[in-house]
Write a protein that holds these residues in place. Sequence first.
Motif, PDB file in Angstrom:
ATOM      1  N   SER A   1    -104.147 -17.145  -7.812  1.00 36.52           N
ATOM      2  CA  SER A   1    -104.137 -16.302  -6.626  1.00 36.52           C
ATOM      3  C   SER A   1    -104.486 -14.849  -6.947  1.00 36.52           C
ATOM      4  O   SER A   1    -103.958 -14.249  -7.881  1.00 36.52           O
TER       5      SER A   1
ATOM      6  N   HIS B   1    -103.875 -12.668  -4.701  1.00 33.10           N
ATOM      7  CA  HIS B   1    -103.082 -11.970  -3.693  1.00 33.10           C
ATOM      8  C   HIS B   1    -101.593 -11.846  -4.030  1.00 33.10           C
ATOM      9  O   HIS B   1    -100.843 -11.220  -3.281  1.00 33.10           O
TER      10      HIS B   1
ATOM     11  N   PRO C   1     -98.417  -8.985  -4.112  1.00 35.71           N
ATOM     12  CA  PRO C   1     -99.043  -8.056  -3.170  1.00 35.71           C
ATOM     13  C   PRO C   1     -98.884  -6.617  -3.660  1.00 35.71           C
ATOM     14  O   PRO C   1     -97.888  -6.275  -4.302  1.00 35.71           O
TER      15      PRO C   1
ATOM     16  N   GLU D   1     -97.569 -13.328   3.780  1.00 31.99           N
ATOM     17  CA  GLU D   1     -98.975 -12.968   3.958  1.00 31.99           C
ATOM     18  C   GLU D   1     -99.765 -13.183   2.667  1.00 31.99           C
ATOM     19  O   GLU D   1    -100.939 -13.564   2.697  1.00 31.99           O
ATOM     20  N   ALA D   2     -99.115 -12.965   1.514  1.00 33.37           N
ATOM     21  CA  ALA D   2     -99.766 -13.241   0.233  1.00 33.37           C
ATOM     22  C   ALA D   2    -100.035 -14.735   0.073  1.00 33.37           C
ATOM     23  O   ALA D   2    -101.082 -15.147  -0.439  1.00 33.37           O
TER      24      ALA D   2
ATOM     25  N   LYS E   1    -103.005 -15.667   2.390  1.00 26.23           N
ATOM     26  CA  LYS E   1    -104.283 -15.263   1.808  1.00 26.23           C
ATOM     27  C   LYS E   1    -104.677 -16.184   0.657  1.00 26.23           C
ATOM     28  O   LYS E   1    -105.864 -16.496   0.473  1.00 26.23           O
ATOM     29  N   THR E   2    -103.678 -16.643  -0.103  1.00 21.04           N
ATOM     30  CA  THR E   2    -103.959 -17.583  -1.188  1.00 21.04           C
ATOM     31  C   THR E   2    -104.454 -18.911  -0.641  1.00 21.04           C
ATOM     32  O   THR E   2    -105.371 -19.523  -1.195  1.00 21.04           O
TER      33      THR E   2
ATOM     34  N   HIS F   1    -106.097 -19.311   2.150  1.00 19.39           N
ATOM     35  CA  HIS F   1    -107.476 -19.070   2.581  1.00 19.39           C
ATOM     36  C   HIS F   1    -108.411 -19.054   1.373  1.00 19.39           C
ATOM     37  O   HIS F   1    -109.539 -19.572   1.441  1.00 19.39           O
ATOM     38  N   GLN F   2    -107.954 -18.461   0.273  1.00 16.06           N
ATOM     39  CA  GLN F   2    -108.743 -18.411  -0.952  1.00 16.06           C
ATOM     40  C   GLN F   2    -109.018 -19.828  -1.462  1.00 16.06           C
ATOM     41  O   GLN F   2    -110.134 -20.154  -1.871  1.00 16.06           O
TER      42      GLN F   2
END
Length: 328
Positions: free
Chosen positions: A170, A172, A175, A306-307, A310-311, A313-314
Amino acid sequence: MLKVASLFSGAGGLDFGFKEAGFDIVWANDIFLEAAETYKINIGPHITTESIENIPSSSIPDVDIIIGGFPCQGFSLANTKRHTEDSRNKLYLEFVRVLSDKRPLFFIAENVRGILSLGEGKIFERILQDFSDAGYNVKFKLFNTADYGIPQSRHRVFLFGTRKDLDIDSDHFPPKATHCNPISAKEKGLYPWISIGQALKNIPEPEQNHNLENHTASQYKLRFNGYIGHRLIDPDQPSPTITARGDERGGVVIHHHPKNHRRLTVREVALIQTFPINYKFIGSNTSVYRQIGNAVPPMMGKVIAEAVLKTHHQWQKKQHDTKHAIAA
């Protein structure tokens, strides 16, 4: 929407943060009955109060992530009698057991910073190995919540696990901080810490007219001897850590108002922990102080959530790019 199962959920601080970030909390568990009632009225009826040791993994829904702050009393630096054989230290193995059986994409685990030094660091090494053996790559960081806009200096360890077969590191987690000491904030391009005085500046005195719940005065006579719960508060700094010494085995810690004229009310302590002003707490003041002190600040929970998002989504982008590369 990613689905979440929550262990050792308490009054719902971490869960509320994940909910605010857009996650769907479908199952939760805690044996603290009044905390569970608080959870139900604010988050949902999906919490069970059976001991996790008696809950088979098969009865827990399939989810994308498991979150939880496993009991930390045995790990805490505030517990002068802490030792490696404290039975409460072993409850993290229930977390590992559920994780191994359910195999979600990710997990988040939270604990006090004392966990890093217990047994000269060997206990934490063992914990990391157990999570690795369960099939997860694990990152961890010791956070100060004041660095994320929370009006409280609270140092906590978060572990972020990604299932090994996802093959993703990750970008992200952890954070990046958004706040820092006011002296260096401008130089670093960050916001200055939010002080306890700022956080409570618009909260009326308990004896004044107001419509706030859980906001009643205490007759407790303050002491100032420098020990936890008896410290002079600087209104221009973040609050000291809001803590409760865990459970019924330890007394509730007293926290002073920034004007140092009385004890903080339940509502004020909750605001310092970043619970919404309309978050309702069930139980006696003693019980509720404990519920709040044991909780992850919801705002910190949202930062971590949120981290994770985002992970995810990554990872999805990586899957998409891989499929297109194969097709080409």
